[in-house]
Design an enzyme around this catalytic site. Structure first.
Site, PDB file in Angstrom:
ATOM      1  N   THR A   1       0.160   4.809   0.971  1.00  0.00           N
ATOM      2  CA  THR A   1       0.088   5.730   2.096  1.00  0.00           C
ATOM      3  C   THR A   1       0.378   5.019   3.409  1.00  0.00           C
ATOM      4  OG1 THR A   1      -1.582   7.023   0.920  1.00  0.00           O
ATOM      5  CG2 THR A   1      -1.355   7.411   3.289  1.00  0.00           C
TER       6      THR A   1
ATOM      7  N   ASP B   1       0.863  -1.176   0.000  1.00  0.00           N
ATOM      8  CA  ASP B   1       0.000   0.000   0.000  1.00  0.00           C
ATOM      9  C   ASP B   1       0.906   1.235   0.000  1.00  0.00           C
ATOM     10  OD1 ASP B   1      -2.518   1.442   0.346  1.00  0.00           O
ATOM     11  OD2 ASP B   1      -1.729   1.918   2.329  1.00  0.00           O
TER      12      ASP B   1
ATOM     13  N   ASP C   1      -1.189  -0.711   6.288  1.00  0.00           N
ATOM     14  CA  ASP C   1      -1.268  -0.192   7.651  1.00  0.00           C
ATOM     15  C   ASP C   1      -2.642   0.303   8.048  1.00  0.00           C
ATOM     16  OD1 ASP C   1      -1.364   2.084   6.043  1.00  0.00           O
ATOM     17  OD2 ASP C   1      -0.385   3.317   7.563  1.00  0.00           O
TER      18      ASP C   1
END
Length: 834
Positions: free
Chosen positions: A525, A523, A722
């Site tokens: 960001t 991912d 996250d």
């Protein structure tokens, strides 16, 4: 694990205090627990309590409020698996600690007397801890009980789920038995074998008859008292039909010892096939005693080695601070035990001290050594507003902090819990060993019986003696313990080492699968980037003032926790722009937000949101693409269904990311970036970092589809993320990897957690996986080698051609060495360079 479920009315003000008292009691007795709260409206009856597959205490509101006094034994009802720890034992443990606490409160007889009471109470608590800790088997982690004992399946000594420095009762007992056995076995061996020396020195001092009785006298303490645990475990294995190594040991030793007693007392009762050329019936007291002594030596060495596999957890537990410097409401300061620190307490951390609990800095500045959780030696600066982690070491500065997480909620406690659970999980490769072990002992007993029959019928005289000795040798050498320990020992060491490197494995399966991963999905960001975007551009397209555009956008986003929203709100505050309240607020997953500000309808989001509002963006896309090519994420603002402008936010790439991507490529990973950002923004980041492929403009539910698609193409996929929206994709990947800086939901869904949130941790995880699987294969080789080579030799297959037989004493030594070699090889992982 105890699941403690509270059923209560959410508006009752007294429940929180009663619950706090109970949790404090549980904490004092160190019972591992998981808290699940249920409002009364959600659960109409106790019978609907979910069974988590482990013991569950259900506590109703009325019982909870009355708990500290006489209702303790009626408030708890235990649900769960058969064989769960006794609920009466739990009641007793909690009640005792509550009584101790009440006694402490009523202690008004002077400072010295109270100190003595504290000292006495501390000793009693330590005893209570030992008694009530949850113990499990290293080979069968599904076996759990309150307090120490032996495994009902394999007979091995149980060990605590979370190790402590004092967990050595089994080692002390086995050591005591070993030393007593040694005292009697050494002279016994000299008496029995001394006549092999020139001049027959033993027979010159004692007659053959008295020599046999002396051997009986010396062997009896060894074969009865020292060997007693083996008999008990062997008998238990037969009762439960879980045949194991102690079945074989008990059979081999008891047959040798009791046969020798009969031969010593009633020698004339034996037929000629038992009589040697000198007219004597041979006895084997020395063989039985030496076997017991060698096996006890193996147990002592094994228990010592096994304790080293828990060294990582012991070190982690040892890192915790013992006291904290608390600042009271009147400004005074005092050192208190860590157990007395409460949420919200102000604590002073002085130079060189360990930070007591997790919290936030209120005043002061310092540099903190966080290597114990991140593996990185460079101290991290801490200023007002930054988070600090318990057990990390303060540098030369001093600061005041507020306690935010205490007890089991601290990061250190969570790490210990995760490591302990991972150590007790089973890797898929262990299934092979489990299947073989299930058939192994019955097969060995059958081989021993066949060995006895073959030697009794076709063996040389005295044939029955040869038959018995070789059958005993087969029983003794065939130890399935090494086979069962081959995988768990490596897993225990590997998970502990991973924790010291800032890599937490949730289970053994993640360790095994990690080495096979060829595709890594990341991912953007918070994974590749800092996750703390900054406002960069505010562009007006309808003559509206830029500050007004920022006011509308920040007013909509001020209640959001999304990093992009936080960047916009922070940008508005820096420009001293007053924000308004948004009415009719609505969050549209994967698109953006909308609501009313004053009398105007405002929407902020991506191109998909604008399309749903029938707002065309074609005339500005060239400008937008230019910003995206610089790595900016662009959000469009519409007022009253008309485009008012757009905002550009950039999330800086982590300093460690370029090096991490390079190392990941060197490990053979294909790296795919998955993001909800536009293709242009994603492409700009990918080109800068050298990422192999991008999947952009995906909604949260589409992330799962992207993972499934790559898996369908035959790739072994790991996913690193996250956020909450990453959790489903993390769960679907072969290995989910959560950034420790992210959400709890993501970490719960992942098989691996990187404490620092640094992608270089994936490289460590991969290398540790490779090393662990190699270690497991080496262990399996040791276990199979001893058994496959030893059993045929013990049965006598080499005797016809070479005249070689395996003495049962040598078989006992080989059996002990097999387990010790497996554990010793596992411990080598601790020093492996990763």
């Amino acid at each position: 694990m105890l699941n403690i479920e509270f059923i209560y009315d959410s508006d009752c003000p007294n429940v929180a205090e009663a619950r706090k008292n109970l949790l404090k009691a549980i904490k004092l007795t160190q019972i591992e627990h998981q808290i699940v709260e249920w409002e009364r409206q959600a659960v109409s009856s106790p019978k609907y309590v979910k069974n988590y597959g482990s013991p569950t205490i259900l506590i109703n509101q009325k019982d909870l409020l009355e708990m500290p006094e006489n209702q303790m034994n009626s408030c708890c009802r235990l649900y769960g698996e058969k064989g769960a720890p006794s609920v009466e034992l739990i009641h007793s443990a909690i009640s005792k600690e509550l009584k101790k606490e009440n006694n402490m409160k009523s202690c008004e007889h002077g400072h010295h007397h109270c100190d003595h009471h504290k000292h006495h109470q501390k000793k009693e608590i330590n005893k209570q801890v030992d008694k009530n800790a949850i113990y499990t088997c290293p080979m069968h982690p599904e076996v759990r009980q309150m307090g120490p004992g032996s495994c009902p399946k394999c007979g091995m000594a149980l060990e605590p789920v979370i190790a402590t420095e004092d967990d050595n009762s089994e080692l002390i007992d086995m050591s005591r038995r070993f030393w007593l056995a040694s005292i009697f076995t050494v002279p016994l061996f000299i008496v029995a074998m001394g006549d092999m020396l020139p001049g027959h020195p033993i027979s010159s001092f004692i007659s053959p008859d008295w020599k046999v009785y002396l051997e009986l006298l010396l062997a009896t303490p060894v074969c009865l008292w020292s060997a007693w645990p083996f008999y008990m475990r062997g008998l238990q294995s037969i009762k439960t039909m879980n045949l194991n190594m102690f079945t074989l040991i008990a059979l081999g030793v008891s047959v040798s010892y009791f046969y020798s007693i009969v031969a010593a007392v009633f020698p004339h009762a034996f037929p000629d096939s038992f009589v040697d050329t000198h007219g004597h019936v041979a006895v084997y007291f020395e063989a039985a005693a030496v076997i017991v002594t060698l096996i006890l030596l193996g147990q002592v060495l094994e228990l010592r080695a096994r304790s080293q596999t828990n060294e990582a957890i012991k070190k982690l537990l040892g890192l915790a601070a013992k006291t904290a410097r608390r600042i009271n409401n009147d400004g005074s300061e005092e050192d208190v035990d860590l157990e007395l620190v409460q949420m919200g307490d102000k604590l002073r951390v002085r130079p060189g001290e360990k930070i007591p609990v997790d919290g936030i800095v209120l005043e002061g500045q310092s540099f903190v050594d966080e290597s114990m959780i991140t593996g990185e030696p460079i101290p991290v600066e801490k200023i007002k507003g930054t988070n600090v982690v318990g057990a990390t070491v303060n540098g030369t500065g001093s600061f005041i902090m507020e306690a935010k997480k205490i007890g089991s909620e601290t990061l250190l406690s969570q790490i210990v819990h995760m490591v302990a659970e991972a150590q007790r999980s089973k890797a898929p490769i262990q299934k092979l060993a489990d299947v073989i072990s299930g058939y192994f002992v019955p097969t060995v007993i059958l081989v021993a019986i066949i060995t006895f029959i073959v030697w009794a019928i076709w063996g040389p005289q005295p044939s029955m003696v040869y038959a018995m000795i070789n059958a005993v040798a087969v029983l003794i050498i065939a130890c399935p313990c090494a086979l069962g320990l081959a995988t768990p020992m490596s897993i225990m060491v590997a998970t502990g080492k991973g924790a010291s490197l800032g890599v937490l494995f949730k289970n053994a399966e993640a360790i095994e699968v990690m080495r096979k991963v060829d595709t890594l999905i990341v991912d953007k960001t918070g994974t590749l980037t800092e996750g703390r975007p900054k406002l960069v551009s505010v562009i007006s397209k309808a003559g509206m003032n830029q500050n007004k555009i920022l006011e509308f956008a920040a007013s909509l986003e001020k209640g959001s926790e999304h990093p992009l929203a936080a960047a916009i709100v922070k940008g508005a505050k820096e420009k001293a722009i007053a924000l308004s309240d948004a009415q009719d607020f609505q969050s549209i997953t994967g698109k953006g937000v909308q609501g009313k500000i004053g009398n105007q309808k405002v929407a902020l989001g991506n191109k998909a949101l604008m399309t749903s509002l029938n707002i065309s963006l074609e005339h500005i896309m060239d400008e937008v693409e230019s910003l995206r090519s610089q790595g900016q994420t662009v959000m469009f603002l519409a007022v009253d269904d008309k485009l008012a402008g757009y905002i550009g936010v950039a999330d800086p790439i982590k300093d460690s990311t370029p090096e991490a991507i390079k190392e990941l490529h060197q490990e053979g990973f294909k790296i795919v970036m998955l993001t909800g950002d536009s293709h242009s923004t994603a492409k700009a980041v990918a080109e800068k970092l050298g990422i192999d492929d991008i999947i952009a403009e995906v909604l949260p539910e589409q992330k799962v589809e992207a993972v499934k698609k790559l898996i369908a193409q035959g790739h072994i996929v790991a996913m690193a993320g996250d956020g909450i929206n990453d959790a489903p994709a993390l769960a679907h990947a072969h290995v989910g990897i959560a950034m420790g800086t992210g959400t709890d939901v993501a970490m719960e869904s992942a098989g691996v957690t990187l404490i620092k949130g640094d992608l270089r941790g994936i490289v460590r995880a991969k290398r540790l996986s490779d090393a662990t699987m190699s270690n497991i294969k080496q262990n399996l080789f040791f276990a199979f080698f001893y058994n496959l080579a030893g059993i045929p030799i013990a049965a006598g297959v080499l005797y016809p051609a070479f005249g070689i037989l395996l003495n049962p004493m040598i078989a006992a030594l080989a059996m002990s060495l097999s387990s010790v070699s497996v554990i010793g090889n596992s411990i080598r992982l601790k020093n492996k360079s990763i």
